[in-house]
Every structure is written in C-alpha cells, then in structure tokens.
Design a protein around this motif. Structure first.
Motif, short mmCIF file in Angstrom:
data_model
loop_
_atom_site.label_atom_id
_atom_site.label_comp_id
_atom_site.label_asym_id
_atom_site.label_seq_id
_atom_site.Cartn_x
_atom_site.Cartn_y
_atom_site.Cartn_z
N TYR A 5 0.81 -1.22 0.00
CA TYR A 5 0.00 0.00 0.00
C TYR A 5 0.85 1.27 0.00
CZ TYR A 5 -4.08 -2.93 0.76
OH TYR A 5 -5.09 -3.87 0.62
N GLY A 6 2.12 1.14 -0.43
CA GLY A 6 2.92 2.33 -0.69
C GLY A 6 3.73 2.88 0.45
N ALA A 7 3.73 2.24 1.63
CA ALA A 7 4.53 2.73 2.75
C ALA A 7 5.96 2.20 2.63
CB ALA A 7 3.91 2.30 4.08
N ASP A 8 6.87 2.79 3.38
CA ASP A 8 8.27 2.34 3.41
C ASP A 8 8.37 1.15 4.35
OD1 ASP A 8 11.02 1.95 3.82
OD2 ASP A 8 11.46 4.06 3.51
N MET A 9 8.46 -0.06 3.79
CA MET A 9 8.44 -1.29 4.59
C MET A 9 9.59 -1.34 5.58
SD MET A 9 8.21 -5.27 3.31
CE MET A 9 9.88 -5.35 2.69
N ARG A 10 10.73 -0.75 5.24
CA ARG A 10 11.88 -0.80 6.12
C ARG A 10 11.61 -0.04 7.42
NH1 ARG A 10 15.55 1.75 1.52
NH2 ARG A 10 13.72 3.09 1.63
N LEU A 11 11.05 1.17 7.30
CA LEU A 11 10.76 1.97 8.48
C LEU A 11 9.57 1.42 9.26
CD1 LEU A 11 11.35 5.54 7.00
CD2 LEU A 11 12.86 4.23 8.50
N VAL A 12 8.60 0.84 8.54
CA VAL A 12 7.49 0.17 9.23
C VAL A 12 8.02 -0.98 10.08
CG1 VAL A 12 5.38 -1.18 8.93
CG2 VAL A 12 5.76 0.85 7.53
N ALA A 13 8.92 -1.78 9.48
CA ALA A 13 9.52 -2.89 10.21
C ALA A 13 10.29 -2.40 11.42
CB ALA A 13 10.46 -3.68 9.29
N PHE A 14 11.05 -1.31 11.25
CA PHE A 14 11.81 -0.75 12.36
C PHE A 14 10.89 -0.40 13.53
CE2 PHE A 14 13.41 3.07 14.53
CZ PHE A 14 14.63 2.60 15.00
N MET A 15 9.79 0.28 13.25
CA MET A 15 8.87 0.70 14.31
C MET A 15 8.10 -0.47 14.89
SD MET A 15 6.10 3.79 14.22
CE MET A 15 5.14 4.22 15.69
N GLN A 16 7.62 -1.37 14.03
CA GLN A 16 6.82 -2.50 14.50
C GLN A 16 7.64 -3.43 15.40
OE1 GLN A 16 3.71 -3.62 14.34
NE2 GLN A 16 2.73 -2.19 12.95
N TYR A 17 8.86 -3.78 14.98
CA TYR A 17 9.64 -4.74 15.75
C TYR A 17 10.28 -4.11 16.97
CZ TYR A 17 8.72 -7.85 11.92
OH TYR A 17 8.08 -8.62 10.98
N PHE A 18 10.55 -2.82 16.91
CA PHE A 18 11.01 -2.12 18.11
C PHE A 18 9.90 -2.12 19.16
CE2 PHE A 18 11.98 1.81 20.56
CZ PHE A 18 13.24 1.45 21.00
N ARG A 19 8.66 -1.87 18.70
CA ARG A 19 7.53 -1.91 19.63
C ARG A 19 7.28 -3.33 20.13
NH1 ARG A 19 2.28 -0.86 16.86
NH2 ARG A 19 2.21 -3.13 16.77
N ALA A 20 7.36 -4.32 19.23
CA ALA A 20 7.15 -5.70 19.64
C ALA A 20 8.14 -6.12 20.71
CB ALA A 20 7.25 -6.62 18.42
N ALA A 21 9.41 -5.71 20.55
CA ALA A 21 10.43 -6.04 21.54
C ALA A 21 10.14 -5.36 22.87
CB ALA A 21 11.81 -5.64 21.03
N ALA A 22 9.74 -4.07 22.81
CA ALA A 22 9.45 -3.33 24.04
C ALA A 22 8.25 -3.92 24.78
CB ALA A 22 9.20 -1.85 23.72
N VAL A 23 7.20 -4.27 24.02
CA VAL A 23 6.00 -4.85 24.63
C VAL A 23 6.30 -6.24 25.20
CG1 VAL A 23 3.70 -5.76 24.12
CG2 VAL A 23 4.38 -3.52 23.26
N ALA A 24 7.10 -7.03 24.47
CA ALA A 24 7.46 -8.37 24.96
C ALA A 24 8.23 -8.28 26.27
CB ALA A 24 8.28 -9.11 23.91
N ILE A 25 9.17 -7.33 26.35
CA ILE A 25 9.95 -7.16 27.58
C ILE A 25 9.05 -6.73 28.73
CG2 ILE A 25 11.74 -5.74 28.67
CD1 ILE A 25 13.14 -5.71 25.91
#
Length: 367
Positions: A154-174
């Motif tokens: 859908y036209g977003a920058d997948m690299r930056l989406v991944a950066f934000m999503q997995y950073f949040r996933a790690a923070a939430v998991a911790i």
C-alpha cells in the motif's frame, strides 16, 4: 634556515567494511553466520520474535555494507504464505463466541486500543517523523509481520514500518514478560514445548499444498498482500471445517521467518538507517505512550470484568498476537481464552480496516 613547522599529523583512514566485491558464497556465509549470532542471544532472552528479528538484523548489517544479495521473489512470497498459515493455526471461528459472551465492554476495549495506536500514528505522520503513511502502518496494533508485509503493498516504506513495528514488539514483549515473571514465574518446560512440538508429515504436506496454492493464486490475480492473505483465509476455512490440520514444524517456521527477515533487512541502506536513528527518540516516546495507555485500559478492564491484572494487560497489550500467546501460554493463572479472544478480534479488525485507515488518514496528513 630550514622550515621547522611540524608536518600535519596523518589521520588513520576510516575503517569501512564493504561486501561489494565479495563472491556470492561469502555473502551467504556471512549472512547465515550473523543470523545465528544475532538469533541465539535474542532467543536466550525469550524474545518470541527472535527467529525473525535476528536474521533481519544480520541482513541490515550486510545491506549497509554494500552486500547486494537479493532474496528470490518466490521464496519471499512463500515465506509470507507460511506466516499466513501460522496465524490461521490460532485463528479459530469458535473463539468469537467469547466476544458475544463478554458483550459491548469487550469490543469497547478492543476499539480503544485501535483508536489510541491510530491516533499516535497519525500524530507521528502529521509531525513528519516518518514519511507518508509509514507512521500509520508502524503504529498499527496488529501482528508486526503482517503489518510490515501489507504496508509495502500500500505504498509505505516497509523498512521503516519494520523498524517501528519490531522495536515496539520487543518493548512490549519485555514489558509483558517482566510483568508476568513479577506475578508468577514462567515455566521453562512450557516455553521449550514451542520448539519440540512433534510434526505429522501428512498434515505438513497438506499445509504446504495450501501455502503453494494460495501464493500461486495470489500471484496470478496480482492481489496486494495476497501471498499472505489467501493462505491465511484458505487455511482458516479448511481448519474450521475439519478438512485441514495445520502443521508447521519449528524448523520450517523458523526458515520462513528467516527469509522474511532477510527480505526486509536487505532493503535497508545507510540513509534509511540514519533516518530511523533520527526518528528513534520520537518512536520511543510513541511506544511508551502506547504501552502506558493500554496499561490504563487494562486497569479498567481488571476492575470491571473481574479478571486478573496480568490477564487484562496481556489482552490489551499492543504487541503481536503470537508474542502475547506464548507469554500467556507459559504463565500460570492467565485466562488464555479471554486473552486470545481479545487479541484475535483486534487482529481481524486491524487486518481489514488497516489499509482503509492508512489511506484515509494519510490524505488528511498531506493537506
């Protein structure tokens, strides 16, 4: 008289590793070695997404050092199909009976989490922290892998989406793991059972057939995110009717996650990494606001629905469904059906409303 002016000191040349001229075997060898080196400590920390984050980190290291190692398109599409079947394995229609029994308060809690995360993503997009609709996809409280893969279509920058999503996933998991261990200790046997699950080769073959059929049909129809969505839909329907028993051996699931991690990480460049580093403080604050807001909702949920605070927190947690499922399954005293019902309903809502919200809100951002 001779000139006694001291000669300027020679500066040591900057050390910069480059894989540009390395042969393909060396590049693959380094990628595999780094993937193991990153994944093992992350897995030792009991981070559920370690089998994806480790290979992604390894691919980023090689990508920013000019290792041009593209992942074959069919392999990346099949890896998306594997993830679709993995989600379908825990997505049973019967779980929605829990929603009907809990009433409007249950659905209200789900919608509050979606609204909170969408509002934070909208603010990040409005303040130009991340370009276009990237912040909206990055803040979306669905499964991190799903949102990352769909964002590219859908036209977003997948690299930056991944950066934000997995950073949040790690923070939430911790945060969730710390809270779970502070309440009741996580049992090691249950955690290791995730890796020692026996595989039925007949069911495994049928699962592969569904993955291949879904990916091929998505490619023929040129559907956006179809390589993920069609196997997910097919596997869910067949499983619910009893025609399919989804079986994904750990090594097969890990290989699919590794291919996805490589496919995402190898798209990074030095410029993208610098952009992500500059945005990190804002992303960190946004993630802390998400965790705090969902924590406040968990307090209200625990008070009015008379469930434990840990159950309420896991149910409202903005992390991925797979992360929460593993933590909930390995923690005694958690109401697993309640947690998974709330997480699943939110996942389905985000899955089908995410593209619409991203497109609509991104138009407002551009005004």
């Amino acid at each position: 008289m001779p000139d006694r002016t001291p000669a300027p000191a020679r500066t040591a040349p900057a050390i910069r590793i480059s894989f540009r001229n390395a042969n393909i075997s060396l590049k693959w060898g380094c990628l595999l070695a780094l993937s193991v080196a990153f994944t093992v400590p992350l897995h030792a920390m009991h981070l559920p997404a370690a089998i994806l984050i480790g290979p992604m980190f390894a691919a980023v290291v090689l990508a920013v050092n000019e290792a041009h190692l593209p992942i074959p398109g069919p392999a990346f599409l099949l890896a998306q199909g594997i993830v679709g079947c993995m989600i379908a394995r825990s997505l049973r229609i019967s779980i929605f009976s829990k929603v009907i029994g809990e009433g409007p308060f249950f659905l209200g809690g789900v919608l509050c989490v979606i609204v909170l995360c969408t509002l934070i993503g909208f603010c990040l997009a409005r303040w130009k922290v991340l370009p276009g609709s990237t912040a909206l996809w990055g803040a979306s409280p669905g499964a991190a892998t799903i949102m990352t893969l769909m964002s590219q279509a859908y036209g977003a920058d997948m690299r930056l989406v991944a950066f934000m999503q997995y950073f949040r996933a790690a923070a939430v998991a911790i945060a969730a793991t710390t809270m779970a261990r502070g309440t009741t200790p996580v049992t090691a046997d249950a955690a290791s059972a995730f890796w020692t699950m026996p595989a039925s080769w007949n069911a495994f073959g049928e699962t592969i057939a569904v993955i291949v059929a879904g990916v091929c049909l998505a490619h023929m129809l040129r559907l956006s995110a179809g390589a993920l969505m069609l196997p997910l839909i097919f596997a869910t329907a067949l499983q619910d009717t009893g025609l399919l028993s989804i079986d994904l051996p750990p090594w097969f699931l890990a290989s699919g996650y590794a291919v996805l991690g490589w496919g995402i990480g190898l798209r990074f460049t030095r410029a993208t990494l610098h952009y992500a580093a500059r945005a990190l403080p804002y992303i960190f604050v946004a993630i802390m606001l998400m965790i705090a807001g969902c924590g406040a909702m968990a307090l209200a949920l625990a008070r009015f629905k008379h469930v434990s605070l840990l159950t309420a927190y896991l149910a409202t947690s903005p992390g991925g469904e797979d992360t929460v499922a593993i933590i909930a399954a390995t923690t005694p005293g958690v109401d697993m059906p309640f947690v998974m019902a709330m997480q699943t309903v939110r996942f389905v809502l985000v899955l089908f409303t995410g593209p619409f919200l991203a497109r609509t809100l991104s138009r407002w951002v551009e005004r």
